[in-house]
Design an enzyme around this catalytic site. Sequence first.
Site, short mmCIF file in Angstrom:
data_model
loop_
_atom_site.label_atom_id
_atom_site.label_comp_id
_atom_site.label_asym_id
_atom_site.label_seq_id
_atom_site.Cartn_x
_atom_site.Cartn_y
_atom_site.Cartn_z
N GLY A 127 0.84 -1.19 0.00
CA GLY A 127 0.00 0.00 0.00
C GLY A 127 0.88 1.24 0.00
N GLN A 172 2.69 10.05 1.80
CA GLN A 172 4.00 9.40 1.79
C GLN A 172 4.83 9.84 0.59
OE1 GLN A 172 2.15 5.30 2.52
NE2 GLN A 172 4.07 5.15 3.63
N CYS A 220 6.21 0.12 7.69
CA CYS A 220 5.73 1.30 6.97
C CYS A 220 6.84 1.75 6.03
CB CYS A 220 5.39 2.42 7.96
SG CYS A 220 4.79 3.92 7.16
N LEU A 221 6.49 2.03 4.79
CA LEU A 221 7.50 2.47 3.82
C LEU A 221 8.11 3.80 4.22
CD1 LEU A 221 5.72 1.46 0.47
CD2 LEU A 221 7.41 0.17 1.79
N HIS A 251 -4.27 0.83 7.74
CA HIS A 251 -2.95 1.49 7.79
C HIS A 251 -2.93 2.67 6.81
CE1 HIS A 251 1.62 1.17 8.11
NE2 HIS A 251 1.48 1.94 7.03
N GLU A 252 -3.43 2.43 5.59
CA GLU A 252 -3.41 3.50 4.58
C GLU A 252 -4.39 4.63 4.95
OE1 GLU A 252 -0.98 3.44 2.71
OE2 GLU A 252 -0.54 1.33 3.08
N HIS A 312 -2.86 6.90 7.37
CA HIS A 312 -1.95 7.87 6.74
C HIS A 312 -2.72 9.11 6.29
CE1 HIS A 312 2.07 6.17 6.55
NE2 HIS A 312 1.66 5.05 6.02
O1 K1U Z 1 1.72 2.50 3.85
C1 K1U Z 1 2.78 1.88 3.89
O2 K1U Z 1 3.73 2.30 4.52
C2 K1U Z 1 2.88 0.57 3.17
C3 K1U Z 1 2.93 -0.60 4.13
C4 K1U Z 1 1.53 -1.11 4.35
C5 K1U Z 1 1.34 -2.18 5.37
C6 K1U Z 1 2.28 -3.10 5.74
C7 K1U Z 1 2.00 -4.06 6.70
C8 K1U Z 1 0.79 -4.11 7.28
C9 K1U Z 1 -0.14 -3.18 6.92
C10 K1U Z 1 0.12 -2.24 5.95
C11 K1U Z 1 3.78 -1.67 3.50
O3 K1U Z 1 3.49 -2.17 2.48
S1 K1U Z 1 5.24 -2.08 4.28
C12 K1U Z 1 5.74 -3.59 3.47
C13 K1U Z 1 5.27 -4.71 4.28
O4 K1U Z 1 5.38 -4.62 5.47
C14 K1U Z 1 4.66 -5.92 3.72
C15 K1U Z 1 4.92 -6.31 2.44
C16 K1U Z 1 4.33 -7.46 1.97
C17 K1U Z 1 3.49 -8.21 2.78
C18 K1U Z 1 3.26 -7.81 4.07
C19 K1U Z 1 3.86 -6.65 4.55
ZN ZN Z 2 2.77 3.33 6.22
#
Ligand code: K1U
Ligand code: ZN
Length: 185
Positions: free
Chosen positions: A46, A51, A88-89, A130-131, A134
């Site tokens: 996401g 971001q 979180c990215l 989560h999104e 944000h």
């Molecule tokens: O918004 C963001 O920072 C993106 C974030 C979203 C997210 C991750 C984990 C749980 C809920 C929401 C990410 O994509 S971080 C990457 C990550 O943690 C992930 C990637 C693939 C599968 C699971 C997690």
């Molecule tokens: Zn995030």
Amino acid sequence: MSILDIRVLGDPILREETTPVVQVTEELRTLVADMFETMYVAKGIGLAAPQVGRKERLAVIDVDEDPFVIINPEILHAEGKSKAEEGCLSIPDIYGDVERPAVVRIRAMNLDGDLFEVDADDLLARCLQHEMDHLDGKLFVDYLSVLKRRAALSKWAKNKDKYPGLIRKLSRDPTRTHEHPDEEL
Ligand code: K1U
Ligand code: ZN
């Protein structure tokens, strides 16, 4: 399409409220396409507009190879509880367990200007919440206990020098690291 810079923790835009989208323009479509590209390069599931330094109330999501955009999303229903690790990215290499409603129904607008609803559980429910956080200036670390938040923020304080100007630069080239200083570009 372009890969956008990602703002990291400490950039004030991550703490600001977003502005509802009133019209889907060509510029907005380009932003969404660039956000998908950026999310895939960053290996995320996401990415929300703040971001990438934008104020529009929208996010892109792709949890299970079913990409979609949510514009002006709202939660219609939430139930249950589920605790799982999040990242979180915008806070690279920091993780923490977050408890959230297990199941949600959301309503949002798509790029055609049509409203749609999504019923979600598991990782999709978590990612949507989560999104949407944000879009209200909230980050997953806000949900951690005092001790765990302190530990996460102190680890972040050591890491954040890797992101001059609180900007995370990504590279499409898989042989390069995702983070690299400006002078390598
Ligand atoms: O918004 C963001 O920072 C993106 C974030 C979203 C997210 C991750 C984990 C749980 C809920 C929401 C990410 O994509 S971080 C990457 C990550 O943690 C992930 C990637 C693939 C599968 C699971 C997690
Ligand atoms: Zn995030």
